[in-house]
Motif scaffolding. Structure first.
Motif, PDB file in Angstrom:
ATOM      1  N   GLY A  48       3.713  -2.705 -13.829  1.00 50.03           N
ATOM      2  CA  GLY A  48       4.948  -3.283 -13.307  1.00 50.03           C
ATOM      3  C   GLY A  48       4.693  -4.574 -12.574  1.00 50.03           C
ATOM      4  O   GLY A  48       3.561  -5.097 -12.561  1.00 50.03           O
ATOM      5  N   GLY A  49       5.734  -5.084 -11.952  1.00 44.70           N
ATOM      6  CA  GLY A  49       5.667  -6.398 -11.314  1.00 44.70           C
ATOM      7  C   GLY A  49       4.882  -6.419 -10.024  1.00 44.70           C
ATOM      8  O   GLY A  49       4.547  -7.489  -9.510  1.00 44.70           O
ATOM      9  N   LEU A  50       4.612  -5.242  -9.462  1.00 48.52           N
ATOM     10  CA  LEU A  50       3.841  -5.193  -8.220  1.00 48.52           C
ATOM     11  C   LEU A  50       2.387  -4.899  -8.536  1.00 48.52           C
ATOM     12  O   LEU A  50       2.093  -3.978  -9.304  1.00 48.52           O
ATOM     13  N   SER A  51       1.489  -5.627  -7.916  1.00 48.58           N
ATOM     14  CA  SER A  51       0.069  -5.329  -8.090  1.00 48.58           C
ATOM     15  C   SER A  51      -0.302  -4.070  -7.311  1.00 48.58           C
ATOM     16  O   SER A  51       0.438  -3.629  -6.430  1.00 48.58           O
ATOM     17  N   LYS A  52      -1.468  -3.505  -7.637  1.00 46.36           N
ATOM     18  CA  LYS A  52      -1.925  -2.330  -6.883  1.00 46.36           C
ATOM     19  C   LYS A  52      -2.106  -2.679  -5.404  1.00 46.36           C
ATOM     20  O   LYS A  52      -1.829  -1.861  -4.514  1.00 46.36           O
ATOM     21  N   THR A  53      -2.569  -3.878  -5.146  1.00 48.13           N
ATOM     22  CA  THR A  53      -2.721  -4.324  -3.762  1.00 48.13           C
ATOM     23  C   THR A  53      -1.377  -4.328  -3.045  1.00 48.13           C
ATOM     24  O   THR A  53      -1.260  -3.859  -1.903  1.00 48.13           O
ATOM     25  N   GLU A  54      -0.367  -4.848  -3.709  1.00 46.48           N
ATOM     26  CA  GLU A  54       0.960  -4.899  -3.084  1.00 46.48           C
ATOM     27  C   GLU A  54       1.522  -3.505  -2.837  1.00 46.48           C
ATOM     28  O   GLU A  54       2.147  -3.255  -1.807  1.00 46.48           O
ATOM     29  N   ARG A  55       1.287  -2.590  -3.768  1.00 45.55           N
ATOM     30  CA  ARG A  55       1.753  -1.218  -3.547  1.00 45.55           C
ATOM     31  C   ARG A  55       1.099  -0.613  -2.298  1.00 45.55           C
ATOM     32  O   ARG A  55       1.751   0.059  -1.495  1.00 45.55           O
ATOM     33  N   GLU A  56      -0.179  -0.870  -2.124  1.00 47.16           N
ATOM     34  CA  GLU A  56      -0.854  -0.334  -0.931  1.00 47.16           C
ATOM     35  C   GLU A  56      -0.370  -1.034   0.344  1.00 47.16           C
ATOM     36  O   GLU A  56      -0.323  -0.425   1.410  1.00 47.16           O
ATOM     37  N   MET A  57      -0.020  -2.314   0.248  1.00 44.49           N
ATOM     38  CA  MET A  57       0.558  -2.996   1.421  1.00 44.49           C
ATOM     39  C   MET A  57       1.817  -2.273   1.893  1.00 44.49           C
ATOM     40  O   MET A  57       2.043  -2.113   3.094  1.00 44.49           O
ATOM     41  N   ILE A  58       2.647  -1.860   0.934  1.00 44.78           N
ATOM     42  CA  ILE A  58       3.881  -1.144   1.295  1.00 44.78           C
ATOM     43  C   ILE A  58       3.546   0.153   2.016  1.00 44.78           C
ATOM     44  O   ILE A  58       4.156   0.509   3.025  1.00 44.78           O
ATOM     45  N   VAL A  59       2.535   0.851   1.502  1.00 42.81           N
ATOM     46  CA  VAL A  59       2.144   2.119   2.132  1.00 42.81           C
ATOM     47  C   VAL A  59       1.668   1.876   3.567  1.00 42.81           C
ATOM     48  O   VAL A  59       2.079   2.579   4.499  1.00 42.81           O
ATOM     49  N   VAL A  60       0.827   0.888   3.746  1.00 45.45           N
ATOM     50  CA  VAL A  60       0.247   0.661   5.072  1.00 45.45           C
ATOM     51  C   VAL A  60       1.311   0.184   6.059  1.00 45.45           C
ATOM     52  O   VAL A  60       1.374   0.648   7.206  1.00 45.45           O
ATOM     53  N   ALA A  61       2.185  -0.726   5.626  1.00 45.65           N
ATOM     54  CA  ALA A  61       3.211  -1.246   6.542  1.00 45.65           C
ATOM     55  C   ALA A  61       4.172  -0.148   6.975  1.00 45.65           C
ATOM     56  O   ALA A  61       4.503  -0.021   8.157  1.00 45.65           O
ATOM     57  N   THR A  62       4.622   0.671   6.017  1.00 48.06           N
ATOM     58  CA  THR A  62       5.594   1.703   6.402  1.00 48.06           C
ATOM     59  C   THR A  62       4.915   2.839   7.172  1.00 48.06           C
ATOM     60  O   THR A  62       5.514   3.417   8.080  1.00 48.06           O
ATOM     61  N   SER A  63       3.667   3.125   6.853  1.00 45.04           N
ATOM     62  CA  SER A  63       2.951   4.149   7.626  1.00 45.04           C
ATOM     63  C   SER A  63       2.708   3.672   9.056  1.00 45.04           C
ATOM     64  O   SER A  63       2.700   4.481   9.988  1.00 45.04           O
ATOM     65  N   GLY A  64       2.525   2.384   9.231  1.00 46.01           N
ATOM     66  CA  GLY A  64       2.411   1.827  10.582  1.00 46.01           C
ATOM     67  C   GLY A  64       3.708   2.034  11.348  1.00 46.01           C
ATOM     68  O   GLY A  64       3.699   2.446  12.513  1.00 46.01           O
TER      69      GLY A  64
END
Lengths: 197, 197, 197, 197, 197, 197
Positions: free
Chosen positions: E64-80
């Motif tokens: 998809g349009g999001l890289s694996k790095t970007e998907r993990e950024m979402i996880v880290v930001a929302t988990s924060g």
């Protein structure tokens, strides 16, 4: 289990009430087919009862740029924000009846942004919720936003005053643990035709 | 700069007001030496004016377990929580006069926990602030806490109803941008003896 | 009742203080006519006292694009947001004196949006409150908004640093339950002419 | 991309700084092996720099009932609540080094309730977070809770003052967009033995 | 002290697990060199384990349009934002590895506005945090803002669904007090070259 | 006006869906008399659909200490807190049917403290709301409170996991603007006997 009381406080007998209050209650019963509990609960304090309903009528039964349906939308949306069970249920019923729409009350109580209402009505409710939850942040831009949707200054007073009055009403209902009548839960949910059949 | 207006809305001339409203305003002027702006600002809507002051009087001028000073404490504390300039300043002045204490109003408006008031009064204000800011979370334990401080159920209604009424009042003042009279800022700050000299 | 203490912590006698601290306190007393309690309360910890007032002076007594009145506005507005009784009352007094305006301090403490101040000052206070309550959300747009009002980058540091310093100061006052001197409550409220008569 | 700047504001050259500031910075560099950016960033304003570090040292390098590790825990927990990247990273590193524990800083920054620390330290951090986020609600019971964990009144001042000082520090770092040195991210994460091998 | 347990709940032995679950765990161990605790902790409830990882893989391992790095950024930001220790630490490690950047995870966990990421990624994280913390306020304008940054509607579903899935995941981790493996704290912090030496 | 779409995203035709998904949908339709929109909306992403309903069934259709009615109470209360229109309306209907009570869903959605439920159920919902809105603050005392009401550790996992799963579900519904079927608004409100007549 037994039906819980409709108030934490004593609920007066109709017979013992001052004439003007008893007559108002009987008139409501005549019209609605039952007595909404707010009348019985607030009759515990006759002077506050009179002021409460005089204020209510001055805001909700006046002429002006807001329709009766729109006034009830304001009540339901702000009561939802205040988690006031009585007003969500009782005014939700009135809104369904006025709007002839069995869905709009639950929509507005949960999230006006997703309700089947006009952009003008969404702007109205956004402002009503600001009055309800952050009134000190009201600025001139808020008036300009509403004017752009066609609201006059007097309409804006109406929106704000209804939100302010139900800030009072919601707090009283939460204070005394006011219980909605069972009639309200179903009112306006079944189309007339279906009921007639 | 020129003095800003006392309301976003038109302020009526005394001469054009209904007799009952004009007479009430003149009576207040007689007693206080000036007309608090809330009377002029709300006179823009006579029916709402009448209901507002009828409600106010029913709560603030009744007999009961709360002193007049305590009733004003509730107004000032909850108006502080709502960031309502008019009510903080105007009712702060009334509180200073009733309490014969030039410090208590600023204390209660900023943080009742640090005010020079009794533990009973702190419990009263804690509950008033819960009604003002989180009324849906009121539970039986709140009533028990207040009863332990000697408040009757009717006293608790008074506390809650005053907090609820000023939830309305604060929102109206914020809506119309109501400006406090300059007289209120100084009232009750200078001990009588000092003024006489 | 007896006057409550000015701190939860021991308040040192002037005589026992290090010379530099005692001299600073005497100089303040000379100038103001009384010793603001913050000097006595913080003298409990001489090293922290010295750092606190060095920081305070570096921010509040420097030259720059902000007037002394504007610096005090920042203190009063952010102390209002932090519900800090000592700073609202003490710096409110200083603001009244600097501004030669008996009303502006109560206005800014309650709600800067309704204060009789310029649009530039409202932008300044909006940013100061963001530093006080949501500093992690500061973005480049905030700097652009202030630049559009004529603030230089150094002015913006001043605004932010004053808000940050009083974030510290308000928390210390709340921690030790610092009591404002009675003198502050009236200071700057009575016009000079009136006092002279 | 190029390394972003360490501050929104100009960062002075060491050579141009007042002697006392340059010497302090060189001493830190000597000890740590690099200059933490906070020293360079705040040197933009020498008077504020001096006051800032005098205050810091008075709180963080004094003797008392709190260990150095515990003082850093307070910094990391409150900086986490304030979303201050610089302080989480820089003081997280210091905490790891002092505690000889590569995990505790990330634990405390995210949620002290789940950190591998003692009940006494959890009580300390609960209070520090109250000072950081709701200081006006501090009441006598908070002091009693800490006393029950063995904290003296002077320890409580330390806890509160550290939380208050980093309320300032976090806001300054957020204001100027202070960037943590890359060294901090890894510091204290690798056991000594492993590094030696 | 002894290492605390990795869950408040019983952690099953590998030998006793259903074959599919044991095989998945062994495969992860093979690839990562250790078993992330989330696999062992959730295996307490095999059906929920299977649904959890099926959902995880559907969102995190799709094209998809999001890289694996970007998907993990979402996880880290929302988990924060949710203060979830396990996810901040574990997904922070994965983010460092994917991004080949030892700093970005701590930046994004603390405050994405200050992270070394692109404006497009900041818009992505602003929306992810809105989904995480205020999803009822999502409006059409949010979709337009993301479209202007080049995100397709399917990308926006991905952003929102990842934020929604970790709303679940963070709450489970907080519920069972899930403990991050010690390996995660250091992973991706040391450049490959350095490790090879 | 025309009926608004049930999702911001394309809704697939039944005919084009993978067999397992189409069969599940047909089975639901068979049982309920209509297809709840969540099935059609989520079928836009078959893999996520499968994981979502596998998770849902694992939590909502399992045996255990919580009745089906109680599980739906958790859904309705937390969806109310998240202002999720779809889940309030759809699961409100299911709750009314399971509980054979036309009032309890509106009560629990607005304010569980005033609902006609047992003290045990109120404790259950208080914890569910903590998981929904403040999961990082969960502490051992919460488990003890629930144990005192007779909940086992596995029951507590169920309560928390249902609240966590609907944290995901509510966010997805808000993201895609999922519209409740009209059937849900009336379901369970009219007693069987009345309908038969």
């Amino acid at each position: 289990m037994a039906t819980p009381p409709i108030s934490r406080y004593p609920v007066p007998e109709l017979a013992g009430l001052p004439d003007d209050i008893r007559e108002r209650i009987l008139a409501v019963q005549q019209k609605a087919g039952f007595v909404p509990n707010v009348f019985l609960v607030l009759a515990h304090r006759p002077d506050e009862f009179r002021a409460f309903f005089a204020y209510h009528d001055a805001l909700m039964e006046k002429e002006g740029g807001l329709s009766k349906t729109e006034r009830e939308m304001i009540v339901v949306a702000t009561s939802g924000a205040n988690d006031c069970l009585y007003c969500i249920v009782a005014h939700g019923a009135i809104l369904r009846v006025y709007a002839k729409n069995p869905y709009v009350a639950d929509q507005v109580a949960a999230n006006y942004r997703k309700a089947d209402i006009t952009p003008r009505q969404k702007a109205m409710l956004a402002f009503a919720l600001k009055v309800a939850t952050a009134s000190s942040a009201i600025v001139d831009e808020d008036f300009a936003t509403l004017a752009a949707q066609g609201f006059s200054d007097e309409d804006i007073w109406d929106i704000g005053a209804i939100a302010a009055f139900f800030a009072l009403s919601n707090r009283m209902a939460n204070l005394v643990n006011m219980r909605p009548n069972e009639e309200f839960f179903l009112l306006g949910r079944v189309p007339r035709a279906a009921k007639a059949s």
